[in-house]
Write a protein that holds these residues in place. Structure first.
Motif, PDB file in Angstrom:
ATOM      1  N   VAL A 115      41.100 -16.065  50.094  1.00 43.27           N
ATOM      2  CA  VAL A 115      39.824 -16.714  50.412  1.00 43.27           C
ATOM      3  C   VAL A 115      40.115 -18.077  51.025  1.00 43.27           C
ATOM      4  O   VAL A 115      41.120 -18.729  50.682  1.00 43.27           O
ATOM      5  CB  VAL A 115      38.941 -16.859  49.153  1.00 43.27           C
ATOM      6  N   ALA A 116      39.275 -18.506  51.948  1.00 43.42           N
ATOM      7  CA  ALA A 116      39.418 -19.832  52.544  1.00 43.42           C
ATOM      8  C   ALA A 116      39.351 -20.910  51.460  1.00 43.42           C
ATOM      9  O   ALA A 116      38.602 -20.796  50.500  1.00 43.42           O
ATOM     10  CB  ALA A 116      38.325 -20.056  53.582  1.00 43.42           C
ATOM     11  N   ARG A 117      40.163 -21.941  51.632  1.00 41.06           N
ATOM     12  CA  ARG A 117      40.294 -23.102  50.737  1.00 41.06           C
ATOM     13  C   ARG A 117      41.174 -22.837  49.535  1.00 41.06           C
ATOM     14  O   ARG A 117      41.455 -23.771  48.772  1.00 41.06           O
ATOM     15  CB  ARG A 117      38.933 -23.650  50.262  1.00 41.06           C
ATOM     16  N   ALA A 118      41.610 -21.599  49.310  1.00 41.68           N
ATOM     17  CA  ALA A 118      42.536 -21.344  48.201  1.00 41.68           C
ATOM     18  C   ALA A 118      43.809 -22.139  48.448  1.00 41.68           C
ATOM     19  O   ALA A 118      44.396 -22.078  49.527  1.00 41.68           O
ATOM     20  CB  ALA A 118      42.842 -19.859  48.091  1.00 41.68           C
ATOM     21  N   GLY A 119      44.246 -22.890  47.450  1.00 36.49           N
ATOM     22  CA  GLY A 119      45.398 -23.758  47.577  1.00 36.49           C
ATOM     23  C   GLY A 119      45.010 -25.211  47.787  1.00 36.49           C
ATOM     24  O   GLY A 119      45.824 -26.117  47.601  1.00 36.49           O
ATOM     25  N   ASP A 120      43.762 -25.435  48.156  1.00 34.88           N
ATOM     26  CA  ASP A 120      43.253 -26.788  48.396  1.00 34.88           C
ATOM     27  C   ASP A 120      42.331 -27.245  47.276  1.00 34.88           C
ATOM     28  O   ASP A 120      41.700 -28.296  47.359  1.00 34.88           O
ATOM     29  CB  ASP A 120      42.503 -26.811  49.739  1.00 34.88           C
ATOM     30  N   GLN A 121      42.271 -26.433  46.207  1.00 35.72           N
ATOM     31  CA  GLN A 121      41.244 -26.662  45.192  1.00 35.72           C
ATOM     32  C   GLN A 121      41.388 -27.980  44.436  1.00 35.72           C
ATOM     33  O   GLN A 121      40.385 -28.544  43.983  1.00 35.72           O
ATOM     34  CB  GLN A 121      41.210 -25.505  44.191  1.00 35.72           C
ATOM     35  N   THR A 122      42.596 -28.511  44.307  1.00 39.81           N
ATOM     36  CA  THR A 122      42.736 -29.772  43.569  1.00 39.81           C
ATOM     37  C   THR A 122      42.112 -30.940  44.315  1.00 39.81           C
ATOM     38  O   THR A 122      41.925 -32.013  43.737  1.00 39.81           O
ATOM     39  CB  THR A 122      44.212 -30.074  43.266  1.00 39.81           C
ATOM     40  N   ASN A 123      41.774 -30.733  45.594  1.00 38.56           N
ATOM     41  CA  ASN A 123      41.096 -31.770  46.370  1.00 38.56           C
ATOM     42  C   ASN A 123      39.577 -31.655  46.314  1.00 38.56           C
ATOM     43  O   ASN A 123      38.874 -32.490  46.891  1.00 38.56           O
ATOM     44  CB  ASN A 123      41.552 -31.711  47.830  1.00 38.56           C
ATOM     45  N   PHE A 124      39.064 -30.620  45.631  1.00 36.51           N
ATOM     46  CA  PHE A 124      37.618 -30.474  45.528  1.00 36.51           C
ATOM     47  C   PHE A 124      37.016 -31.638  44.746  1.00 36.51           C
ATOM     48  O   PHE A 124      37.587 -32.091  43.741  1.00 36.51           O
ATOM     49  CB  PHE A 124      37.245 -29.177  44.801  1.00 36.51           C
ATOM     50  N   VAL A 125      35.847 -32.067  45.179  1.00 35.16           N
ATOM     51  CA  VAL A 125      35.109 -33.078  44.421  1.00 35.16           C
ATOM     52  C   VAL A 125      34.782 -32.520  43.041  1.00 35.16           C
ATOM     53  O   VAL A 125      34.226 -31.429  42.919  1.00 35.16           O
ATOM     54  CB  VAL A 125      33.803 -33.464  45.155  1.00 35.16           C
ATOM     55  N   GLY A 126      35.147 -33.258  41.994  1.00 39.05           N
ATOM     56  CA  GLY A 126      34.850 -32.826  40.630  1.00 39.05           C
ATOM     57  C   GLY A 126      35.819 -31.809  40.068  1.00 39.05           C
ATOM     58  O   GLY A 126      35.571 -31.251  38.988  1.00 39.05           O
ATOM     59  N   TRP A 127      36.947 -31.548  40.749  1.00 38.78           N
ATOM     60  CA  TRP A 127      37.892 -30.535  40.251  1.00 38.78           C
ATOM     61  C   TRP A 127      38.436 -30.912  38.872  1.00 38.78           C
ATOM     62  O   TRP A 127      38.451 -30.089  37.949  1.00 38.78           O
ATOM     63  CB  TRP A 127      39.041 -30.360  41.246  1.00 38.78           C
ATOM     64  N   ASP A 128      38.888 -32.141  38.706  1.00 34.71           N
ATOM     65  CA  ASP A 128      39.463 -32.570  37.432  1.00 34.71           C
ATOM     66  C   ASP A 128      38.435 -32.595  36.311  1.00 34.71           C
ATOM     67  O   ASP A 128      38.794 -32.531  35.128  1.00 34.71           O
ATOM     68  CB  ASP A 128      40.097 -33.960  37.571  1.00 34.71           C
ATOM     69  N   ALA A 129      37.164 -32.656  36.675  1.00 37.36           N
ATOM     70  CA  ALA A 129      36.100 -32.663  35.668  1.00 37.36           C
ATOM     71  C   ALA A 129      35.675 -31.250  35.289  1.00 37.36           C
ATOM     72  O   ALA A 129      34.766 -31.071  34.478  1.00 37.36           O
ATOM     73  CB  ALA A 129      34.898 -33.443  36.182  1.00 37.36           C
ATOM     74  N   GLY A 130      36.335 -30.249  35.880  1.00 37.86           N
ATOM     75  CA  GLY A 130      36.002 -28.863  35.552  1.00 37.86           C
ATOM     76  C   GLY A 130      34.680 -28.412  36.133  1.00 37.86           C
ATOM     77  O   GLY A 130      33.999 -27.554  35.568  1.00 37.86           O
ATOM     78  N   ARG A 131      34.339 -28.964  37.294  1.00 35.94           N
ATOM     79  CA  ARG A 131      33.034 -28.667  37.874  1.00 35.94           C
ATOM     80  C   ARG A 131      32.950 -27.243  38.423  1.00 35.94           C
ATOM     81  O   ARG A 131      31.889 -26.642  38.451  1.00 35.94           O
ATOM     82  CB  ARG A 131      32.732 -29.669  38.986  1.00 35.94           C
ATOM     83  N   TRP A 132      34.073 -26.707  38.878  1.00 34.56           N
ATOM     84  CA  TRP A 132      34.080 -25.399  39.535  1.00 34.56           C
ATOM     85  C   TRP A 132      34.831 -24.378  38.699  1.00 34.56           C
ATOM     86  O   TRP A 132      35.462 -24.721  37.697  1.00 34.56           O
ATOM     87  CB  TRP A 132      34.684 -25.528  40.927  1.00 34.56           C
TER      88      TRP A 132
END
Length: 319
Positions: A115-132
Motif C-alpha cells: 500500500v502507498a505510504r507503507a514504510g513512511d508511517q513513523t512520519n505520520f502526524v500523531g503516529w507516536d500518540a497511537g492515532r492510527w
C-alpha cells in the motif's frame, strides 16, 4: 521472462479483487497461471478455472501446500489480508511464509502488492500518540522489508492507493454504506483529495514486471491514476450512471451515526491529515496506461447503478 505459456505464475488472492485482476491479465498475456485457493469449488474459483487458470488448493498457513504450489513456477504474485483483531500477526505470518516458500523454490520473479505510504508511517502526524492503526502499517512495512532483504532473483513491490473497486460490492457496503441512498457520507473533508487506482492497472504493472523482471527489479512503485475530492467522485458517479449522487462531509460522530465503522472513520480522518500522497506523474512515467476514474465508472456503470439504486436522498450535503 517471455510471455510464452510455458512460463508459469502463481497468483495468491486470485478470488479477490486484486489477485483476480492479475490472474485474468496474465491469462490475456498468454502466461500459464496457477491460483492458490482455499476452496476450488467456489464460484470465484470456478470462474478462474473457466479461463484456463489451474486451481491449486492450499493455504498460507499450510507450508507444505505452498511448497507444492511452487512446483515449476517462475513467478509469484503476492497479496495478503491485513491484520485482524483476532489475528494481529496474520499479514506478517502469511506474507513471510509465502516469501520463504518462493525463496526455497528459487522463483525468478516475486511481485508483491502492499500500500502507498507503507514504510513512511513513523512520519505520520500523531503516529507516536497511537492515532492510527499501527499494526496495519507496521505489518505492511515488515513484509516489504523482508522481501527487499531476502535475496530473491527479482522482486518488485507495488504500492497502490485506494482501489476504485471499493465502490463496487462487496467492499462498497462497508466502505460507503450510504451510497445505496444516493450519497457518499464520510468524515472526509471537502478539500481532501483521495488518490485512487483501478485493480486492472495494478494488474498491468504486475504483468509488465513478470514480462521484464530486470527493468522492475528492486523497485517500490506507488500507484494512483486519479486524485479527487469526494465532490468530484460523486459528480463522476452521477454523470457515469445517470443517478444523482451527493457528497456529504460529516463530523466523525455523524459519520459513525451514518453507518461508518469507527475504524473506517479513522481511516477517513487519516485521508484528511495524511493521505497517500502518490506522485501520479511518477506512476505514469513507467509508460503503462492508467485508468481515469471517469473511464472506470463508464466501464462499471451497470454494476454501479445496481449499487446506487433508484432512490436519492434529498438532504443537502453537509459542511
Amino acid at each position: 521472462m517471455t510471455d510464452t505459456p510455458s512460463e508459469s505464475i502463481l497468483v495468491t488472492g486470485a478470488t479477490g479483487t486484486q489477485g483476480g485482476a492479475v490472474a485474468r491479465a496474465l491469462v490475456r498475456a498468454k502466461f500459464s497461471v496457477k491460483a492458490l485457493v482455499r476452496d476450488p469449488r467456489t464460484a470465484q474459483a470456478q470462474a478462474l478455472a473457466s479461463l484456463g487458470v489451474e486451481l491449486v488448493e492450499g493455504d498460507f498457513d499450510d507450508v507444505q501446500s505452498l511448497e507444492a504450489a511452487m512446483d515449476k513456477v517462475q513467478g509469484v504474485y503476492s497479496v495478503q489480508m491485513p491484520p485482524h483483531p483476532d489475528d494481529q500477526d496474520r499479514e506478517v505470518r502469511t506474507g513471510l511464509r509465502l516469501l520463504e516458500a518462493a525463496y526455497r523454490a528459487d522463483v525468478r520473479t516475486f511481485v508483491h502488492s502492499s500500500v502507498a505510504r507503507a514504510g513512511d508511517q513513523t512520519n505520520f502526524v500523531g503516529w507516536d500518540a497511537g492515532r492510527w492503526w499501527k499494526r496495519y502499517w507496521e505489518s505492511k512495512s515488515e513484509v516489504n522489508s523482508a522481501i527487499a532483504e531476502r535475496g530473491l532473483q527479482h522482486w518488485v513491490i507495488l504500492k497502490p492507493a485506494m482501489i476504485m473497486e471499493n465502490f463496487l460490492p462487496p467492499k462498497v457496503h462497508g466502505m460507503y454504506p450510504t451510497l445505496a441512498q444516493g450519497k457518499i457520507a464520510t468524515a472526509i473533508l471537502p478539500d481532501t483529495r483521495l488518490d485512487m487506482i483501478a485493480a486492472n492497472d495494478i494488474a498491468s504493472f504486475a504483468v509488465a514486471a513478470f514480462r521484464d523482471p530486470a527493468r522492475f527489479n528492486g523497485q517500490c512503485i506507488d500507484l494512483a491514476a486519479a486524485s479527487l475530492t469526494m465532490e468530484e467522485v460523486a459528480s463522476t458517479l452521477s454523470i457515469g450512471t445517470g443517478r444523482q449522487v451527493l457528497a456529504q462531509s460529516l463530523t466523525e460522530e455523524m459519520a459513525r451515526a451514518q453507518g461508518n465503522s469507527a475504524g473506517l472513520v479513522s481511516s477517513q480522518v487519516w485521508d484528511n491529515v495524511e493521505g497517500y500522497k502518490v506522485d501520479i506523474h511518477a506512476a505514469k512515467s513507467w509508460g503503462i496506461p492508467l485508468t481515469s476514474f471517469e473511464q472506470w465508472v463508464d466501464a462499471h456503470s451497470e454494476a454501479l447503478k445496481a449499487v446506487i439504486g433508484e432512490k436519492v436522498d434529498s438532504a443537502e450535503p453537509g459542511r
